[in-house]
Design a protein around this motif. Structure first.
Motif, PDB file in Angstrom:
ATOM      1  N   PHE A  66     -19.132  86.568 -13.419  1.00 43.63           N
ATOM      2  CA  PHE A  66     -18.011  86.930 -12.553  1.00 43.63           C
ATOM      3  C   PHE A  66     -17.869  85.912 -11.407  1.00 43.63           C
ATOM      4  O   PHE A  66     -16.761  85.528 -11.036  1.00 43.63           O
ATOM      5  N   LEU A  67     -18.992  85.474 -10.883  1.00 48.47           N
ATOM      6  CA  LEU A  67     -18.948  84.521  -9.767  1.00 48.47           C
ATOM      7  C   LEU A  67     -18.479  83.144 -10.239  1.00 48.47           C
ATOM      8  O   LEU A  67     -17.790  82.430  -9.505  1.00 48.47           O
ATOM      9  N   GLU A  68     -18.855  82.766 -11.467  1.00 51.58           N
ATOM     10  CA  GLU A  68     -18.361  81.487 -12.007  1.00 51.58           C
ATOM     11  C   GLU A  68     -16.853  81.546 -12.198  1.00 51.58           C
ATOM     12  O   GLU A  68     -16.154  80.553 -11.971  1.00 51.58           O
ATOM     13  N   MET A  69     -16.351  82.713 -12.607  1.00 54.44           N
ATOM     14  CA  MET A  69     -14.899  82.875 -12.728  1.00 54.44           C
ATOM     15  C   MET A  69     -14.248  82.660 -11.355  1.00 54.44           C
ATOM     16  O   MET A  69     -13.225  81.954 -11.237  1.00 54.44           O
ATOM     17  N   LEU A  70     -14.867  83.233 -10.311  1.00 57.26           N
ATOM     18  CA  LEU A  70     -14.307  83.046  -8.970  1.00 57.26           C
ATOM     19  C   LEU A  70     -14.413  81.590  -8.515  1.00 57.26           C
ATOM     20  O   LEU A  70     -13.540  81.088  -7.810  1.00 57.26           O
ATOM     21  N   ASP A  71     -15.499  80.902  -8.940  1.00 61.23           N
ATOM     22  CA  ASP A  71     -15.618  79.468  -8.620  1.00 61.23           C
ATOM     23  C   ASP A  71     -14.425  78.692  -9.182  1.00 61.23           C
ATOM     24  O   ASP A  71     -13.855  77.828  -8.511  1.00 61.23           O
ATOM     25  N   VAL A  72     -14.070  79.023 -10.437  1.00 63.29           N
ATOM     26  CA  VAL A  72     -12.948  78.327 -11.089  1.00 63.29           C
ATOM     27  C   VAL A  72     -11.649  78.612 -10.326  1.00 63.29           C
ATOM     28  O   VAL A  72     -10.869  77.700 -10.026  1.00 63.29           O
ATOM     29  N   VAL A  73     -11.446  79.883 -10.001  1.00 64.23           N
ATOM     30  CA  VAL A  73     -10.232  80.252  -9.251  1.00 64.23           C
ATOM     31  C   VAL A  73     -10.211  79.508  -7.916  1.00 64.23           C
ATOM     32  O   VAL A  73      -9.174  78.949  -7.511  1.00 64.23           O
ATOM     33  N   ASN A  74     -11.352  79.462  -7.246  1.00 66.15           N
ATOM     34  CA  ASN A  74     -11.403  78.806  -5.929  1.00 66.15           C
ATOM     35  C   ASN A  74     -11.143  77.307  -6.019  1.00 66.15           C
ATOM     36  O   ASN A  74     -10.464  76.734  -5.154  1.00 66.15           O
ATOM     37  N   GLU A  75     -11.686  76.664  -7.059  1.00 64.74           N
ATOM     38  CA  GLU A  75     -11.420  75.213  -7.224  1.00 64.74           C
ATOM     39  C   GLU A  75      -9.919  74.970  -7.315  1.00 64.74           C
ATOM     40  O   GLU A  75      -9.396  74.034  -6.706  1.00 64.74           O
ATOM     41  N   ARG A  76      -9.251  75.828  -8.063  1.00 66.48           N
ATOM     42  CA  ARG A  76      -7.795  75.647  -8.226  1.00 66.48           C
ATOM     43  C   ARG A  76      -7.056  75.940  -6.917  1.00 66.48           C
ATOM     44  O   ARG A  76      -6.070  75.279  -6.582  1.00 66.48           O
ATOM     45  N   LEU A  77      -7.551  76.940  -6.166  1.00 60.23           N
ATOM     46  CA  LEU A  77      -6.918  77.243  -4.871  1.00 60.23           C
ATOM     47  C   LEU A  77      -7.085  76.060  -3.917  1.00 60.23           C
ATOM     48  O   LEU A  77      -6.135  75.679  -3.217  1.00 60.23           O
ATOM     49  N   VAL A  78      -8.276  75.472  -3.927  1.00 58.87           N
ATOM     50  CA  VAL A  78      -8.520  74.328  -3.032  1.00 58.87           C
ATOM     51  C   VAL A  78      -7.602  73.170  -3.404  1.00 58.87           C
ATOM     52  O   VAL A  78      -7.024  72.511  -2.528  1.00 58.87           O
ATOM     53  N   GLU A  79      -7.451  72.942  -4.710  1.00 55.47           N
ATOM     54  CA  GLU A  79      -6.542  71.856  -5.155  1.00 55.47           C
ATOM     55  C   GLU A  79      -5.112  72.078  -4.659  1.00 55.47           C
ATOM     56  O   GLU A  79      -4.372  71.138  -4.410  1.00 55.47           O
ATOM     57  N   GLN A  80      -4.756  73.359  -4.518  1.00 50.24           N
ATOM     58  CA  GLN A  80      -3.387  73.666  -4.050  1.00 50.24           C
ATOM     59  C   GLN A  80      -3.314  73.767  -2.523  1.00 50.24           C
ATOM     60  O   GLN A  80      -2.282  74.130  -1.962  1.00 50.24           O
ATOM     61  N   GLY A  81      -4.445  73.488  -1.859  1.00 51.82           N
ATOM     62  CA  GLY A  81      -4.463  73.561  -0.395  1.00 51.82           C
ATOM     63  C   GLY A  81      -4.504  74.983   0.138  1.00 51.82           C
ATOM     64  O   GLY A  81      -4.162  75.241   1.288  1.00 51.82           O
ATOM     65  N   ILE A  82      -4.948  75.937  -0.711  1.00 56.88           N
ATOM     66  CA  ILE A  82      -5.026  77.344  -0.288  1.00 56.88           C
ATOM     67  C   ILE A  82      -6.470  77.667   0.065  1.00 56.88           C
ATOM     68  O   ILE A  82      -7.410  77.206  -0.610  1.00 56.88           O
ATOM     69  N   ASP A  83      -6.654  78.442   1.111  1.00 58.53           N
ATOM     70  CA  ASP A  83      -7.988  78.853   1.555  1.00 58.53           C
ATOM     71  C   ASP A  83      -8.707  79.585   0.404  1.00 58.53           C
ATOM     72  O   ASP A  83      -8.180  80.568  -0.122  1.00 58.53           O
ATOM     73  N   PRO A  84      -9.905  79.121  -0.027  1.00 59.88           N
ATOM     74  CA  PRO A  84     -10.582  79.794  -1.144  1.00 59.88           C
ATOM     75  C   PRO A  84     -11.042  81.200  -0.775  1.00 59.88           C
ATOM     76  O   PRO A  84     -11.187  81.532   0.400  1.00 59.88           O
ATOM     77  N   ILE A  85     -11.267  82.010  -1.791  1.00 64.35           N
ATOM     78  CA  ILE A  85     -11.710  83.393  -1.595  1.00 64.35           C
ATOM     79  C   ILE A  85     -13.176  83.376  -1.171  1.00 64.35           C
ATOM     80  O   ILE A  85     -14.025  82.808  -1.870  1.00 64.35           O
TER      81      ILE A  85
END
Ligand code: SF4
Ligand code: FES
Length: 260
Positions: free
Chosen positions: A33-52
């Protein structure tokens, strides 16, 4: 696998929070579950969005740092499983997953899914220690401990301090956590000198931190990833009563002495 996430986002303890929707796409079923969140966060960072923001450390189910309420259940749907040990194959493709922090007055939100569990540290500091000299490891091993007591002490010591029991309890009670910490030492000879002061001090600290009382719902045991049993709460309550009687007797003796 693809998922829709509804994630609780909250800037800090003083700000209001809200759910924000994200897509988690191309997620491997064997990701945690945490690796899934890592993936989501990497994409958020690429978009300039504050990661979860979420808590984690060992990712092996032993440190107690991780903890997310997933679809209303602390650590998610799998019994005896921490969030870091939960794998995405246990969910269905295109499931919607609702992610929230532990919700308890004594665990203020730090950010998003991260809460401050300092209250647990203060409960342990109030009495979760021994002052008996234990010597080196061979000396300690020379103290006979009945097998049944050793097993119970080890069962209680399995508590990783994650706080899922508090999150699951309708009263936000920390009683299972406190009971595990009290029982761990109460079953060992080294824990006897402070046994009675310990149970009074740790339960008093839990009250002072704002945790609720136990009303025997048993949700704590069901949510606990380490299978800490509510029988430890019964043991702790029995010790608490004995400790109160002992303290009362000591006070009465001191009163007699003063009168004499
Ligand atoms: S009793 Fe279980 S749920 Fe509660 S803090 Fe310990 S390991 Fe976590
Ligand atoms: S990250 Fe250590 S128990 Fe989950």
């Amino acid at each position: 696998m693809n998922f829709t996430l509804q994630v609780w986002r909250q800037k800090d303890a003083r700000s209001a929070g809200r759910f924000v929707k994200y897509r988690a796409t191309d997620i491997g079923p064997d990701m945690s579950f945490l690796e899934m969140l890592d993936v989501v966060n990497e994409r958020l960072v690429e978009q300039g969005i504050d990661p979860i923001a979420f808590d984690h450390d060992c990712r092996e189910g032993i440190c107690g740092m991780c903890g997310i309420v997933i679809n209303g259940r602390p650590h998610g749907p799998r019994p005896r499983t921490t969030t870091c040990q939960l794998h995405m194959r246990f969910f269905g493709d295109e499931d919607t997953l609702v992610l929230e922090p532990w919700r308890a007055r004594a665990f203020p939100v730090v950010k998003d899914l991260v809460v401050d569990r300092g209250a647990f540290d203060r409960i342990v500091a109030a009495g979760g220690f021994i002052t008996a000299p234990t010597g080196s490891a061979p000396d300690a091993n020379a103290i006979p401990v009945p097998k049944e007591d050793a097993d119970l002490a080890m069962d209680a010591a399995a508590c990783i301090g994650c706080g899922a029991c508090v999150a699951a309890c309708p009263n936000a009670s920390a009683t299972l956590f406190v009971a595990a910490k009290v029982a761990h030492l109460a079953h060992l000879p080294q824990g006897q000198p402070e046994r009675w002061d310990r149970v009074l001090a740790m339960t008093a600290q839990a009250d002072a931190e704002g945790f609720g009382g136990c009303t025997n719902h048993g949700e704590c045991e069901a949510a606990c990833p380490k299978a800490i049993g509510v029988h430890f709460i019964g043991e702790m309550n029995a010790d608490w009563l004995r400790a109160r009687f002992r303290r009362g007797r000591r006070a009465a003796r001191a009163g007699d002495g003063a009168a004499g």
